[in-house]
Write a protein that holds these residues in place. Structure first.
Motif, PDB file in Angstrom:
ATOM      1  N   ASP A  48       0.834  -1.196   0.000  1.00 18.14           N
ATOM      2  CA  ASP A  48       0.000   0.000   0.000  1.00 18.14           C
ATOM      3  C   ASP A  48       0.872   1.250   0.000  1.00 18.14           C
ATOM      4  O   ASP A  48       1.887   1.302   0.684  1.00 18.14           O
ATOM      5  CB  ASP A  48      -0.878   0.051   1.260  1.00 18.14           C
ATOM      6  CG  ASP A  48      -1.853  -1.088   1.334  1.00 18.14           C
ATOM      7  OD1 ASP A  48      -2.212  -1.624   0.275  1.00 18.14           O
ATOM      8  OD2 ASP A  48      -2.259  -1.445   2.448  1.00 18.14           O
ATOM      9  N   GLU A  58       0.672   7.113   7.394  1.00 21.03           N
ATOM     10  CA  GLU A  58      -0.772   7.086   7.213  1.00 21.03           C
ATOM     11  C   GLU A  58      -1.110   6.412   5.892  1.00 21.03           C
ATOM     12  O   GLU A  58      -0.501   6.704   4.869  1.00 21.03           O
ATOM     13  CB  GLU A  58      -1.334   8.511   7.218  1.00 21.03           C
ATOM     14  CG  GLU A  58      -1.111   9.239   8.526  1.00 21.03           C
ATOM     15  CD  GLU A  58      -1.575  10.681   8.454  1.00 21.03           C
ATOM     16  OE1 GLU A  58      -2.090  11.104   7.396  1.00 21.03           O
ATOM     17  OE2 GLU A  58      -1.427  11.382   9.454  1.00 21.03           O
ATOM     18  N   ARG A  59      -2.082   5.517   5.934  1.00 21.18           N
ATOM     19  CA  ARG A  59      -2.524   4.814   4.735  1.00 21.18           C
ATOM     20  C   ARG A  59      -3.910   5.324   4.366  1.00 21.18           C
ATOM     21  O   ARG A  59      -4.758   5.521   5.230  1.00 21.18           O
ATOM     22  CB  ARG A  59      -2.570   3.310   5.034  1.00 21.18           C
ATOM     23  CG  ARG A  59      -2.896   2.481   3.825  1.00 21.18           C
ATOM     24  CD  ARG A  59      -2.777   1.028   4.159  1.00 21.18           C
ATOM     25  NE  ARG A  59      -4.118   0.541   4.432  1.00 21.18           N
ATOM     26  CZ  ARG A  59      -4.393  -0.669   4.868  1.00 21.18           C
ATOM     27  NH1 ARG A  59      -3.429  -1.502   5.134  1.00 21.18           N
ATOM     28  NH2 ARG A  59      -5.623  -1.052   5.054  1.00 21.18           N
ATOM     29  N   ASP A  60      -4.149   5.512   3.078  1.00 21.10           N
ATOM     30  CA  ASP A  60      -5.448   5.968   2.591  1.00 21.10           C
ATOM     31  C   ASP A  60      -6.433   4.797   2.654  1.00 21.10           C
ATOM     32  O   ASP A  60      -6.230   3.773   2.004  1.00 21.10           O
ATOM     33  CB  ASP A  60      -5.318   6.479   1.161  1.00 21.10           C
ATOM     34  CG  ASP A  60      -6.620   7.061   0.637  1.00 21.10           C
ATOM     35  OD1 ASP A  60      -7.559   7.257   1.440  1.00 21.10           O
ATOM     36  OD2 ASP A  60      -6.691   7.317  -0.573  1.00 21.10           O
ATOM     37  N   LEU A  61      -7.490   4.945   3.431  1.00 17.35           N
ATOM     38  CA  LEU A  61      -8.465   3.876   3.631  1.00 17.35           C
ATOM     39  C   LEU A  61      -9.746   4.073   2.826  1.00 17.35           C
ATOM     40  O   LEU A  61     -10.710   3.329   3.008  1.00 17.35           O
ATOM     41  CB  LEU A  61      -8.808   3.760   5.121  1.00 17.35           C
ATOM     42  CG  LEU A  61      -7.641   3.442   6.051  1.00 17.35           C
ATOM     43  CD1 LEU A  61      -8.098   3.461   7.499  1.00 17.35           C
ATOM     44  CD2 LEU A  61      -7.039   2.107   5.700  1.00 17.35           C
ATOM     45  N   ASP A  64     -10.870   1.016   0.942  1.00 13.68           N
ATOM     46  CA  ASP A  64     -11.376  -0.012   1.852  1.00 13.68           C
ATOM     47  C   ASP A  64     -12.787   0.320   2.333  1.00 13.68           C
ATOM     48  O   ASP A  64     -13.627  -0.569   2.467  1.00 13.68           O
ATOM     49  CB  ASP A  64     -10.429  -0.172   3.050  1.00 13.68           C
ATOM     50  CG  ASP A  64      -9.044  -0.613   2.619  1.00 13.68           C
ATOM     51  OD1 ASP A  64      -8.943  -1.586   1.852  1.00 13.68           O
ATOM     52  OD2 ASP A  64      -8.067   0.013   3.046  1.00 13.68           O
ATOM     53  N   ARG A  65     -13.051   1.594   2.562  1.00 11.50           N
ATOM     54  CA  ARG A  65     -14.396   2.000   2.982  1.00 11.50           C
ATOM     55  C   ARG A  65     -15.417   1.759   1.858  1.00 11.50           C
ATOM     56  O   ARG A  65     -16.532   1.306   2.102  1.00 11.50           O
ATOM     57  CB  ARG A  65     -14.391   3.462   3.411  1.00 11.50           C
ATOM     58  CG  ARG A  65     -13.671   3.682   4.718  1.00 11.50           C
ATOM     59  CD  ARG A  65     -13.841   5.106   5.242  1.00 11.50           C
ATOM     60  NE  ARG A  65     -13.048   5.290   6.427  1.00 11.50           N
ATOM     61  CZ  ARG A  65     -11.856   5.898   6.459  1.00 11.50           C
ATOM     62  NH1 ARG A  65     -11.359   6.430   5.358  1.00 11.50           N
ATOM     63  NH2 ARG A  65     -11.187   6.012   7.576  1.00 11.50           N
ATOM     64  N   GLN A  68     -16.174  -1.934   1.612  1.00 14.46           N
ATOM     65  CA  GLN A  68     -17.091  -2.333   2.683  1.00 14.46           C
ATOM     66  C   GLN A  68     -18.520  -1.886   2.364  1.00 14.46           C
ATOM     67  O   GLN A  68     -19.470  -2.632   2.567  1.00 14.46           O
ATOM     68  CB  GLN A  68     -16.623  -1.705   3.999  1.00 14.46           C
ATOM     69  CG  GLN A  68     -16.879  -2.529   5.194  1.00 14.46           C
ATOM     70  CD  GLN A  68     -16.178  -1.955   6.429  1.00 14.46           C
ATOM     71  OE1 GLN A  68     -15.822  -0.784   6.483  1.00 14.46           O
ATOM     72  NE2 GLN A  68     -15.999  -2.798   7.419  1.00 14.46           N
ATOM     73  N   GLN A 141      -3.969  -8.977  -3.131  1.00 12.17           N
ATOM     74  CA  GLN A 141      -4.840  -7.811  -3.242  1.00 12.17           C
ATOM     75  C   GLN A 141      -5.530  -7.855  -4.594  1.00 12.17           C
ATOM     76  O   GLN A 141      -4.888  -8.075  -5.619  1.00 12.17           O
ATOM     77  CB  GLN A 141      -4.032  -6.522  -3.102  1.00 12.17           C
ATOM     78  CG  GLN A 141      -4.879  -5.273  -3.270  1.00 12.17           C
ATOM     79  CD  GLN A 141      -4.065  -4.023  -3.019  1.00 12.17           C
ATOM     80  OE1 GLN A 141      -3.556  -3.827  -1.941  1.00 12.17           O
ATOM     81  NE2 GLN A 141      -3.959  -3.182  -4.029  1.00 12.17           N
ATOM     82  N   TRP A 149     -11.633   0.476  -5.222  1.00 12.95           N
ATOM     83  CA  TRP A 149     -11.937  -0.469  -4.141  1.00 12.95           C
ATOM     84  C   TRP A 149     -10.903  -1.582  -4.182  1.00 12.95           C
ATOM     85  O   TRP A 149     -10.172  -1.719  -5.159  1.00 12.95           O
ATOM     86  CB  TRP A 149     -13.362  -1.032  -4.256  1.00 12.95           C
ATOM     87  CG  TRP A 149     -13.667  -1.708  -5.558  1.00 12.95           C
ATOM     88  CD1 TRP A 149     -14.215  -1.146  -6.675  1.00 12.95           C
ATOM     89  CD2 TRP A 149     -13.423  -3.081  -5.887  1.00 12.95           C
ATOM     90  NE1 TRP A 149     -14.325  -2.078  -7.677  1.00 12.95           N
ATOM     91  CE2 TRP A 149     -13.848  -3.282  -7.220  1.00 12.95           C
ATOM     92  CE3 TRP A 149     -12.886  -4.171  -5.201  1.00 12.95           C
ATOM     93  CZ2 TRP A 149     -13.763  -4.508  -7.870  1.00 12.95           C
ATOM     94  CZ3 TRP A 149     -12.804  -5.392  -5.842  1.00 12.95           C
ATOM     95  CH2 TRP A 149     -13.240  -5.557  -7.156  1.00 12.95           C
ATOM     96  N   ALA A 167     -10.234  -4.861   3.762  1.00 16.40           N
ATOM     97  CA  ALA A 167      -9.192  -4.749   4.786  1.00 16.40           C
ATOM     98  C   ALA A 167      -9.768  -4.261   6.112  1.00 16.40           C
ATOM     99  O   ALA A 167      -9.284  -4.636   7.175  1.00 16.40           O
ATOM    100  CB  ALA A 167      -8.085  -3.822   4.327  1.00 16.40           C
ATOM    101  N   LEU A 168     -10.793  -3.433   6.066  1.00 16.95           N
ATOM    102  CA  LEU A 168     -11.416  -2.942   7.286  1.00 16.95           C
ATOM    103  C   LEU A 168     -12.364  -4.014   7.817  1.00 16.95           C
ATOM    104  O   LEU A 168     -13.101  -4.625   7.075  1.00 16.95           O
ATOM    105  CB  LEU A 168     -12.194  -1.655   7.032  1.00 16.95           C
ATOM    106  CG  LEU A 168     -11.342  -0.479   6.564  1.00 16.95           C
ATOM    107  CD1 LEU A 168     -12.234   0.710   6.257  1.00 16.95           C
ATOM    108  CD2 LEU A 168     -10.315  -0.122   7.606  1.00 16.95           C
TER     109      LEU A 168
END
Length: 170
Positions: A48, A58-61, A64-65, A68, A141, A149, A167-168
């Motif tokens: 990532d 910091e990783r951009d999530l 992942d959001r 989800q 991945q 996504w 991932a979340l």
């Protein structure tokens, strides 16, 4: 009495060698350890992209959001030496996409990482003619080309399939 003096000189000689050899062995062991630690492919790199602010990574999530929110999940089937394809079956509210990228990250040697382009072969099935080596684990991945996504998972050594999830919430 002469044998006692000779014995003391011999013991002193052994002691002198130990004073030199033991620290030298420690230095050689330290240099060897450093060489192994800094050698090629010796660290478990994260695939990532991360942003560094001071000492914080910091990783951009956002991807992942979104994954989800779509309720996506997938099952990866490994291609074998017999010529079978790598097949991924996706479940959930799949956004319209004709191709996906399957990234296989080696847990130790980044030079062994690979990327496989999967094309849609059915409504929820993507495949490619490829072989995934089974002699070790892979960090996996699955994402579209735009990275909007992604699903992640681990393909364990000698297993033919893996579950991919957001991932979340893992």
């Amino acid at each position: 009495m002469t044998t006692g003096k000779r014995s003391r000189f011999r013991d002193a000689g052994v002691l002198a060698w130990m004073v030199v050899v033991l620290p030298l062995m420690a230095v050689v062991a330290g240099v060897t350890t450093l060489f192994i630690a800094l050698g090629s492919g010796s660290s478990d790199a994260v695939i990532d992209p991360v942003k560094r602010t001071a000492q914080i990574q910091e990783r951009d999530l956002a991807a992942d959001r979104r994954t989800q929110a779509f309720g996506l999940a997938a099952t990866l089937s490994r291609g074998t030496a017999d010529g079978d394809n790598v097949v991924v079956r996706v479940e959930g509210a799949l956004p319209p996409v004709d191709a996906l990228t399957l990234t296989l990250a080696h847990p130790i040697a980044g030079s062994m990482d690979q990327s496989i382009a999967l094309v849609r072969t059915d409504d929820r099935v993507f495949s490619a003619e490829a072989i995934i080596e089974a002699s070790h684990d892979w960090n996996v991945q699955l994402a579209p080309a735009d990275g909007s996504w992604r699903l992640v998972g681990r393909l364990v050594q000698d297993q033919d399939s893996a579950d991919l999830r957001p991932a979340l919430g893992r």
